[in-house]
Design an enzyme around this catalytic site. Structure first.
Site, short mmCIF file in Angstrom:
data_model
loop_
_atom_site.label_atom_id
_atom_site.label_comp_id
_atom_site.label_asym_id
_atom_site.label_seq_id
_atom_site.Cartn_x
_atom_site.Cartn_y
_atom_site.Cartn_z
N ASP A 14 -31.36 55.37 53.99
CA ASP A 14 -31.79 56.16 55.01
C ASP A 14 -33.17 55.74 55.46
OD1 ASP A 14 -33.26 57.20 52.86
OD2 ASP A 14 -32.92 59.25 53.12
N SER A 15 -33.47 54.56 54.77
CA SER A 15 -34.52 53.73 55.51
C SER A 15 -34.19 53.17 56.65
CB SER A 15 -35.11 52.67 54.18
OG SER A 15 -33.82 52.11 53.81
N ASP B 4 -26.72 56.53 51.47
CA ASP B 4 -27.45 57.82 51.28
C ASP B 4 -27.08 58.90 52.10
OD1 ASP B 4 -29.82 56.86 49.55
OD2 ASP B 4 -30.92 56.12 51.15
N LYS C 198 -25.56 58.09 47.63
CA LYS C 198 -26.43 58.55 46.60
C LYS C 198 -27.51 59.49 47.22
CE LYS C 198 -30.64 55.57 47.29
NZ LYS C 198 -31.52 56.35 47.69
N GLU D 74 -31.19 62.09 46.55
CA GLU D 74 -32.54 62.04 45.85
C GLU D 74 -32.62 63.45 45.17
OE1 GLU D 74 -35.57 61.54 48.85
OE2 GLU D 74 -34.73 59.53 49.50
N GLU E 262 -37.80 55.00 41.92
CA GLU E 262 -38.60 54.34 42.79
C GLU E 262 -40.26 54.48 42.65
OE1 GLU E 262 -37.48 54.99 46.94
OE2 GLU E 262 -39.49 54.26 47.79
#
Ligand code: KIV
Length: 271
Positions: free
Chosen positions: A51-52, A90, A120, A122, A189
Site C-alpha cells: 500500500d506504499s 496489502d 498481507k 498489519e 518493520e
C-alpha cells in the site's frame, strides 16, 4: 526444435524451505506491469504490491488513502508480469479493521479480481480473528509488525518501534500468535536488530525485515527507494542501488532540449 524453459513459481512452501535451509528471501515492491516484469526477471522471490503505492504511485503523504479497488488495479497489473515470483498484496487501510467478515471479503476480492497469491495485513492479536477467517478460506496470509504505517497517526512519527520492553514483548507475542494462526511469514518493520534476531530465531515461519537488521530471514525494500527514484529519501536502513532520478532526469531533459532545438526527430527517425 524450440526449447521451452519452464519457470517454477515460488510458493509459500518454497519460502518456508528457504528459511529451513538458511537461504535468504528477497522481496521487493512493485505496482505496475513494466516494473514487475523487471523485478521478476531479476530473481526476486516475493513481489509485494504494497500500500506504499499510496505514497510512491499516487503522491499521498501516508498509506491511508489508497482504496481496495486501487490495490486490485495495481495487483492485477503486477500479476500479469510475474512469471516466477510469489505475489502478495496489502489489504489497504479500512478494508479489514471493521470486522472479520469484511476482512475476508476484501481478501477474496483481491484473490479473485487480481489473481494474486496471498495477502498481507498489519497488526497482531487485535486482527487474529480476521487472519483466521482469511486463512480458513485457503488464502495465504503474511503478517506485518513493528512500524505499521497504517497506524502512523497513532504512532505520531516514523521512528524505530519496540525499543521499550512493553512494546517489544507485545511484538514477540504477536509474532508467536501469527505463527500459531498459520501465517506463512511476517514483515518486521523498523525495530531494533537484536529484537528482530530474537523473533526470527524463536518462530519457525520466515521473517522479512525492513530496517530490522541482518538476522531476518529475508529483506524487503520499496522499489522506488532502492532505485533512487525518490529524491532525498535516505533513511539509515536504505541502500540505494541506483540513482534513477538522475538518470531519468538527464534523459528527459536531453529529449526536451532536442525537441526545442529541432534536432528530434531527424531524417532517419521519420517516414
Ligand atoms: O507497503 C509496503 O511497501 C510495505 C513494505 C514497506 C513492507 O508494507
Amino acid at each position: 526444435m524450440s526449447v521451452h524453459k519452464e519457470v517454477k513459481r515460488v510458493t509459500t512452501h518454497i519460502i518456508q524451505e528457504m528459511k529451513n535451509r538458511g537461504e535468504k528471501i528477497a522481496m521487493l515492491t512493485a505496482y505496475d506491469y513494466s516494473m514487475a516484469a523487471i523485478v521478476d526477471e531479476a530473481g526476486v522471490d516475493i513481489i509485494l504490491v504494497g500500500d506504499s503505492a499510496s505514497n510512491v504511485m499516487a503522491g499521498h503523504e501516508t498509506t491511508l488513502p489508497i482504496t481496495l479497488d486501487q490495490m486490485i488495479y495495481h495487483a492485477s497489473s503486477v500479476v500479469r508480469a510475474a512469471k516466477r515470483a510469489l505475489v502478495i498484496v496489502d489489504l489497504p487501510f479500512g478494508s479489514y479493521q471493521g470486522n472479520s467478515k469484511e476482512a475476508l471479503n476484501s481478501a477474496i476480492r483481491i484473490m479473485k479480481e487480481s489473481g494474486a497469491h496471498g495477502v498481507k495485513l498489519e497488526g497482531g492479536l487485535e486482527i487474529a480473528e480476521s487472519v483466521s477467517r482469511i486463512l480458513a478460506a485457503g488464502i495465504p496470509v503474511m503478517g506485518h509488525l513493528g512500524l505499521t504505517p497504517q497506524s502512523i497517526y497513532k504512532f505520531g512519527t516514523y521512528t524505530v518501534r519496540a525499543k521499550e520492553e512493553a512494546e517489544a514483548q507485545k511484538l514477540r507475542d504477536d509474532a508467536a500468535k501469527l505463527q500459531e494462526l498459520g501465517c506463512f511469514g511476517v514483515v518486521l518493520e523498523k525495530i531494533p536488530a537484536a529484537l528482530a534476531k530474537e523473533v526470527s530465531e524463536s518462530i519457525a515461519i520466515p521473517t522479512i525485515g525492513i530496517g530490522a537488521g541482518q538476522h531476518c530471514d529475508g529483506q524487503v525494500l520499496v522499489i522506488h527507494d532502492m532505485l533512487g527514484i525518490n529524491k532525498g529519501f535516505t533513511p539509515r536502513f536504505l541502500r540505494q542501488y541506483a540513482n534513477l532520478h538522475y538518470i531519468m532526469n538527464t534523459a528527459i531533459s536531453g529529449y526536451v532540449n532536442d525537441v526545442k532545438a529541432k534536432d528530434f526527430p531527424n531524417e532517419k527517425e521519420q517516414y
